[in-house]
Design a protein around this motif. Structure first.
Motif, PDB file in Angstrom:
ATOM      1  N   VAL A  99       0.694  -1.388  -0.204  1.00 27.14           N
ATOM      2  CA  VAL A  99      -0.202  -0.301   0.176  1.00 27.14           C
ATOM      3  C   VAL A  99       0.910   1.043   0.024  1.00 27.14           C
ATOM      4  O   VAL A  99       2.287   1.172   0.461  1.00 27.14           O
TER       5      VAL A  99
ATOM      6  N   THR B 156       0.472   5.504   0.447  1.00 21.91           N
ATOM      7  CA  THR B 156      -0.888   6.597   0.244  1.00 21.91           C
ATOM      8  C   THR B 156      -0.202   7.704  -0.677  1.00 21.91           C
ATOM      9  O   THR B 156       0.888   8.558  -0.976  1.00 21.91           O
TER      10      THR B 156
ATOM     11  N   ILE C 135      -5.441   5.939  -0.738  1.00 20.20           N
ATOM     12  CA  ILE C 135      -4.690   4.291  -0.768  1.00 20.20           C
ATOM     13  C   ILE C 135      -4.880   4.018  -1.993  1.00 20.20           C
ATOM     14  O   ILE C 135      -5.755   3.359  -2.459  1.00 20.20           O
TER      15      ILE C 135
ATOM     16  N   LYS D 151      -9.733   6.802   1.748  1.00 18.61           N
ATOM     17  CA  LYS D 151      -9.906   6.652   3.450  1.00 18.61           C
ATOM     18  C   LYS D 151     -11.241   5.921   3.870  1.00 18.61           C
ATOM     19  O   LYS D 151     -11.006   4.851   4.232  1.00 18.61           O
TER      20      LYS D 151
END
Length: 78
Positions: A33, A35, A41, A58
């Motif tokens: 993952v 950000t 994400i 999110k």
């Protein structure tokens, strides 16, 4: 950063910090993952790092994690 579309090549998401769980094994069968600047994400398959990335808000990730923790996706035999 402009909006990123689902399925974009993970290579096009340059400058993001991809990470995987500390519990992941060394074999490389992991989900990673990152950000994004937008706060969304990105998720990719660690075995295919230049493959497609799925993009979630999110709120979407929180809902998925809540469902997983509560057993919503558990496999049951009928």
């Amino acid at each position: 950063m402009t909006a990123v579309e689902n399925g974009v090549s993970a290579d096009l998401l340059g400058g993001v910090d991809w990470r995987k769980s500390r519990m992941s094994g060394a074999v490389g069968n992991c989900v990673e993952v990152a950000t994004l600047e937008s706060g969304e994400i990105a998720v990719r398959n660690s075995r295919f790092p230049s493959g497609p990335a799925l993009i979630y808000t999110k709120a979407e990730m929180a809902a998925f994690l809540d469902g997983a923790k509560s057993g919503e996706f558990d496999y049951t035999v009928s």
